[in-house]
Design a protein around this motif. Structure first.
Motif, PDB file in Angstrom:
ATOM      1  N   GLY A  18      10.831  13.603 -37.214  1.00  0.00           N
ATOM      2  CA  GLY A  18       9.806  13.450 -38.243  1.00  0.00           C
ATOM      3  C   GLY A  18      10.040  14.274 -39.486  1.00  0.00           C
ATOM      4  N   GLY A  19      11.296  14.621 -39.762  1.00  0.00           N
ATOM      5  CA  GLY A  19      11.628  15.254 -41.030  1.00  0.00           C
ATOM      6  C   GLY A  19      11.686  14.219 -42.140  1.00  0.00           C
ATOM      7  N   PRO A  20      12.018  14.618 -43.366  1.00  0.00           N
ATOM      8  CA  PRO A  20      12.067  13.646 -44.470  1.00  0.00           C
ATOM      9  C   PRO A  20      12.993  12.471 -44.205  1.00  0.00           C
ATOM     10  CG  PRO A  20      12.140  15.877 -45.331  1.00  0.00           C
ATOM     11  CD  PRO A  20      12.252  16.002 -43.844  1.00  0.00           C
ATOM     12  N   THR A  21      14.142  12.721 -43.576  1.00  0.00           N
ATOM     13  CA  THR A  21      15.078  11.623 -43.323  1.00  0.00           C
ATOM     14  C   THR A  21      14.504  10.622 -42.330  1.00  0.00           C
ATOM     15  OG1 THR A  21      16.937  13.122 -43.734  1.00  0.00           O
ATOM     16  CG2 THR A  21      17.419  11.051 -42.623  1.00  0.00           C
ATOM     17  N   GLY A  22      13.956  11.119 -41.212  1.00  0.00           N
ATOM     18  CA  GLY A  22      13.376  10.221 -40.225  1.00  0.00           C
ATOM     19  C   GLY A  22      12.202   9.448 -40.778  1.00  0.00           C
ATOM     20  N   LEU A  23      11.348  10.116 -41.538  1.00  0.00           N
ATOM     21  CA  LEU A  23      10.190   9.436 -42.132  1.00  0.00           C
ATOM     22  C   LEU A  23      10.635   8.362 -43.115  1.00  0.00           C
ATOM     23  CD1 LEU A  23       7.956  12.580 -42.718  1.00  0.00           C
ATOM     24  CD2 LEU A  23       7.486  10.739 -41.095  1.00  0.00           C
ATOM     25  N   ALA A  24      11.624   8.683 -43.959  1.00  0.00           N
ATOM     26  CA  ALA A  24      12.113   7.684 -44.919  1.00  0.00           C
ATOM     27  C   ALA A  24      12.759   6.507 -44.205  1.00  0.00           C
ATOM     28  CB  ALA A  24      13.104   8.333 -45.891  1.00  0.00           C
ATOM     29  N   ALA A  25      13.535   6.783 -43.146  1.00  0.00           N
ATOM     30  CA  ALA A  25      14.164   5.685 -42.393  1.00  0.00           C
ATOM     31  C   ALA A  25      13.108   4.810 -41.726  1.00  0.00           C
ATOM     32  CB  ALA A  25      15.119   6.260 -41.341  1.00  0.00           C
ATOM     33  N   ALA A  26      12.100   5.447 -41.123  1.00  0.00           N
ATOM     34  CA  ALA A  26      11.044   4.673 -40.470  1.00  0.00           C
ATOM     35  C   ALA A  26      10.311   3.800 -41.475  1.00  0.00           C
ATOM     36  CB  ALA A  26      10.063   5.623 -39.778  1.00  0.00           C
ATOM     37  N   LEU A  27      10.015   4.348 -42.652  1.00  0.00           N
ATOM     38  CA  LEU A  27       9.302   3.577 -43.668  1.00  0.00           C
ATOM     39  C   LEU A  27      10.171   2.441 -44.190  1.00  0.00           C
ATOM     40  CD1 LEU A  27       6.792   3.211 -45.410  1.00  0.00           C
ATOM     41  CD2 LEU A  27       7.731   4.911 -47.007  1.00  0.00           C
ATOM     42  N   ALA A  28      11.454   2.714 -44.441  1.00  0.00           N
ATOM     43  CA  ALA A  28      12.352   1.668 -44.933  1.00  0.00           C
ATOM     44  C   ALA A  28      12.481   0.527 -43.935  1.00  0.00           C
ATOM     45  CB  ALA A  28      13.725   2.269 -45.243  1.00  0.00           C
ATOM     46  N   LEU A  29      12.600   0.845 -42.646  1.00  0.00           N
ATOM     47  CA  LEU A  29      12.736  -0.206 -41.639  1.00  0.00           C
ATOM     48  C   LEU A  29      11.428  -0.953 -41.423  1.00  0.00           C
ATOM     49  CD1 LEU A  29      15.028   1.755 -39.169  1.00  0.00           C
ATOM     50  CD2 LEU A  29      15.669  -0.245 -40.536  1.00  0.00           C
ATOM     51  N   ALA A  30      10.296  -0.257 -41.548  1.00  0.00           N
ATOM     52  CA  ALA A  30       9.006  -0.953 -41.483  1.00  0.00           C
ATOM     53  C   ALA A  30       8.866  -1.922 -42.648  1.00  0.00           C
ATOM     54  CB  ALA A  30       7.869   0.064 -41.490  1.00  0.00           C
ATOM     55  N   ARG A  31       9.293  -1.489 -43.839  1.00  0.00           N
ATOM     56  CA  ARG A  31       9.240  -2.377 -45.006  1.00  0.00           C
ATOM     57  C   ARG A  31      10.188  -3.563 -44.843  1.00  0.00           C
ATOM     58  NH1 ARG A  31       5.176   0.212 -46.819  1.00  0.00           N
ATOM     59  NH2 ARG A  31       5.265   1.680 -48.574  1.00  0.00           N
ATOM     60  N   ALA A  32      11.267  -3.368 -44.059  1.00  0.00           N
ATOM     61  CA  ALA A  32      12.241  -4.441 -43.848  1.00  0.00           C
ATOM     62  C   ALA A  32      11.847  -5.378 -42.720  1.00  0.00           C
ATOM     63  CB  ALA A  32      13.620  -3.839 -43.571  1.00  0.00           C
ATOM     64  N   GLY A  33      10.649  -5.196 -42.143  1.00  0.00           N
ATOM     65  CA  GLY A  33      10.146  -6.141 -41.161  1.00  0.00           C
ATOM     66  C   GLY A  33      10.293  -5.722 -39.721  1.00  0.00           C
ATOM     67  N   CYS A  34      10.610  -4.461 -39.458  1.00  0.00           N
ATOM     68  CA  CYS A  34      10.735  -3.979 -38.077  1.00  0.00           C
ATOM     69  C   CYS A  34       9.415  -3.384 -37.597  1.00  0.00           C
ATOM     70  CB  CYS A  34      11.836  -2.923 -37.976  1.00  0.00           C
ATOM     71  SG  CYS A  34      13.479  -3.515 -38.448  1.00  0.00           S
ATOM     72  N   ALA A  35       9.188  -3.453 -36.290  1.00  0.00           N
ATOM     73  CA  ALA A  35       8.049  -2.771 -35.674  1.00  0.00           C
ATOM     74  C   ALA A  35       8.512  -1.368 -35.310  1.00  0.00           C
ATOM     75  CB  ALA A  35       7.582  -3.525 -34.436  1.00  0.00           C
ATOM     76  N   VAL A  36       8.021  -0.367 -36.028  1.00  0.00           N
ATOM     77  CA  VAL A  36       8.568   0.983 -35.953  1.00  0.00           C
ATOM     78  C   VAL A  36       7.646   1.917 -35.193  1.00  0.00           C
ATOM     79  CG1 VAL A  36       9.266   2.993 -37.321  1.00  0.00           C
ATOM     80  CG2 VAL A  36       9.884   0.692 -38.080  1.00  0.00           C
ATOM     81  N   SER A  37       8.252   2.718 -34.308  1.00  0.00           N
ATOM     82  CA  SER A  37       7.568   3.848 -33.682  1.00  0.00           C
ATOM     83  C   SER A  37       8.333   5.112 -34.054  1.00  0.00           C
ATOM     84  CB  SER A  37       7.541   3.702 -32.160  1.00  0.00           C
ATOM     85  OG  SER A  37       6.811   2.562 -31.765  1.00  0.00           O
ATOM     86  N   LEU A  38       7.608   6.138 -34.472  1.00  0.00           N
ATOM     87  CA  LEU A  38       8.219   7.409 -34.843  1.00  0.00           C
ATOM     88  C   LEU A  38       7.847   8.461 -33.809  1.00  0.00           C
ATOM     89  CD1 LEU A  38       9.666   9.044 -37.308  1.00  0.00           C
ATOM     90  CD2 LEU A  38       7.364   9.929 -37.623  1.00  0.00           C
ATOM     91  N   LEU A  39       8.865   9.137 -33.264  1.00  0.00           N
ATOM     92  CA  LEU A  39       8.644  10.215 -32.305  1.00  0.00           C
ATOM     93  C   LEU A  39       9.081  11.533 -32.926  1.00  0.00           C
ATOM     94  CD1 LEU A  39       9.477   7.541 -30.560  1.00  0.00           C
ATOM     95  CD2 LEU A  39       9.621   9.161 -28.677  1.00  0.00           C
ATOM     96  N   ASP A  40       8.277  12.565 -32.740  1.00  0.00           N
ATOM     97  CA  ASP A  40       8.662  13.887 -33.219  1.00  0.00           C
ATOM     98  C   ASP A  40       8.215  14.925 -32.205  1.00  0.00           C
ATOM     99  OD1 ASP A  40       9.931  15.429 -35.308  1.00  0.00           O
ATOM    100  OD2 ASP A  40       7.974  16.291 -35.717  1.00  0.00           O
ATOM    101  N   ALA A  41       9.031  15.952 -31.999  1.00  0.00           N
ATOM    102  CA  ALA A  41       8.676  17.008 -31.057  1.00  0.00           C
ATOM    103  C   ALA A  41       7.517  17.857 -31.558  1.00  0.00           C
ATOM    104  CB  ALA A  41       9.895  17.884 -30.778  1.00  0.00           C
TER     105      ALA A  41
END
Length: 410
Positions: A18-41
């Motif tokens: 859940g750092g900036p890279t993970g958050l940006a990747a999750a948002l980009a893939l959600a915008r690209a039509g993926c069903a995204v789940s984000l996990l962070d410790a």
């Protein structure tokens, strides 16, 4: 940047980190039509709740800002950022010595109004997290990854709160990536013996939107503009010296900062919280595995010299998102092996080149050997004398690299 996809056909992606890279990747893939789940410790705050304060800032270069614009979040971030109109590099034989070389890279030299923007990393995380929540992603905090099991038609992630099934796992969980270890993807790394200290401070004289990087024995001392007469600081020292500095009282630490920064920015006051992180250059041998992709510091760890760390990670995100969108536009499976291999082919040469350049430069900056210091000084003077070479290096900091250079370790 958003693709409407029927819910039943949306590929399920688990982003770990859940750092900036993970958050940006999750948002980009959600915008690209993926069903995204984000996990962070770590815990993830509820909607509208603030994130913990962080001492670190990030200098975002043009391509990173372009990605954040595409993701629809830059408007919320720009108002809290500071333009970087120039980068000044100064070579010093010691903290008190007169400069041996002094060169300034002006954004206007390559036709830009600014080289980038400096921003507090906590603010970047907060805005990305809210955008991801609004995009409908599932957010799982306090869910440290335990292992990843391969199933016939996907992956099963076992974490601290249960299990999660996914078509693809995106590892953005840092240099000690649990995903990378679970998938047995090797990574080459070698501790540098240096530590970065991050903080911020107020100063007497205006910074003029110029970032100043002092090349001195022990490591770089980099002051990057923040709003008002305040700058962030990334101060690299050998481990023992960094431990000594972190043990100092706030007043004594401020005195040490002023001893190095005062010549450039005047009297120092209001030094913020300090944090440290070890500098351990690393690159994974592979960026992909079946149904898995590495990005950010799960794939590479670079020295902060030249603002290449997070900017390289966000370039990973941009390339992966572009490939997924293009596959969808062609009517092809967006997470097919060919898409992942194309990501690795696009990113690995650039990552290896940046690692070689930044680690070579970091070692040269930190060295107190007279021949190395002389080469460092002559190199900066050469840039002043050869504007075309200077402009080429400025472009190289921003554009992807693919140089035929060896890694700085076997």
């Amino acid at each position: 940047m958003s693709i409407e996809v029927p819910a039943a056909s949306r590929p399920k992606v688990a982003v770990v980190g859940g750092g900036p890279t993970g958050l940006a990747a999750a948002l980009a893939l959600a915008r690209a039509g993926c069903a995204v789940s984000l996990l962070d410790a770590r815990p993830l705050p509820a909607a509208g709740a603030p994130l913990p304060e962080e001492a670190r800032t990030v200098a975002l270069l043009g391509p990173s800002i372009a990605l954040l614009e595409r993701l629809g979040v830059w408007g919320s971030l720009a108002v809290d950022s500071t333009p970087l109109r120039a980068l000044r590099l100064v070579s010093l034989a010691s903290d008190e010595a007169e400069p041996e070389a002094d060169v300034t890279f002006e954004a206007g030299e390559i036709g830009l109004g600014e080289l980038g923007r400096n921003l507090r990393i906590g603010r970047l995380r907060a805005v990305l997290l809210e955008a991801l929540r609004a995009a409908g992603a599932a957010l799982l905090g306090e869910a440290p990854l335990e292992t990843v099991a391969r199933e016939r038609d996907g992956l099963l992630l076992v974490h601290g709160r249960g299990t999660l099934w996914a078509d693809l796992v995106v590892a953005a969980d840092g240099r000690r990536s649990a995903v990378r270890r679970a998938l047995r993807l090797p990574a080459e790394q070698r501790p540098s013996g240096r530590v970065a200290i991050g903080t911020s401070f107020a100063h007497e004289r205006p910074h003029g939107c110029v970032s100043i990087e002092l090349h001195r024995p022990g490591g770089a001392f980099t002051m990057v503009p923040l709003p008002g007469d305040r700058s962030s600081l990334v101060w690299i020292e050998p481990e023992a010296s960094a431990r000594r500095l972190m043990r100092l009282s706030d007043a004594a630490f401020a005195t040490e900062v002023e001893r190095r920064a005062g010549r450039w920015l005047g009297a120092v006051r209001e030094v913020g919280p300090r944090e440290t992180w070890p500098l351990v250059p690393m690159v994974a041998a592979r960026l992909v595995a079946p149904r898995a992709v590495l990005l950010g510091e799960a794939a590479h760890a670079l020295s902060p010299v030249g603002a290449q760390g997070l900017n390289t990670s966000l370039r990973d995100v941009a390339v992966l998102a572009d490939l997924v969108e293009r596959a969808r536009a062609r009517g092809e499976p967006p997470l097919a092996p060919g898409v992942l291999l194309a990501y690795e082919r696009a990113r690995l040469p650039d990552i290896r080149a940046r690692l070689a350049v930044t680690e070579g430069l970091a070692a040269a900056v930190a060295s107190d050997l007279a021949p190395v210091r002389l080469a460092r000084t002559l190199g900066l003077r050469l840039l002043t004398a050869l504007p075309p070479l200077k402009r080429r290096i400025m472009h190289g900091l921003i554009r992807p690299m693919a140089l035929p250079l060896p890694l700085p370790f076997p």
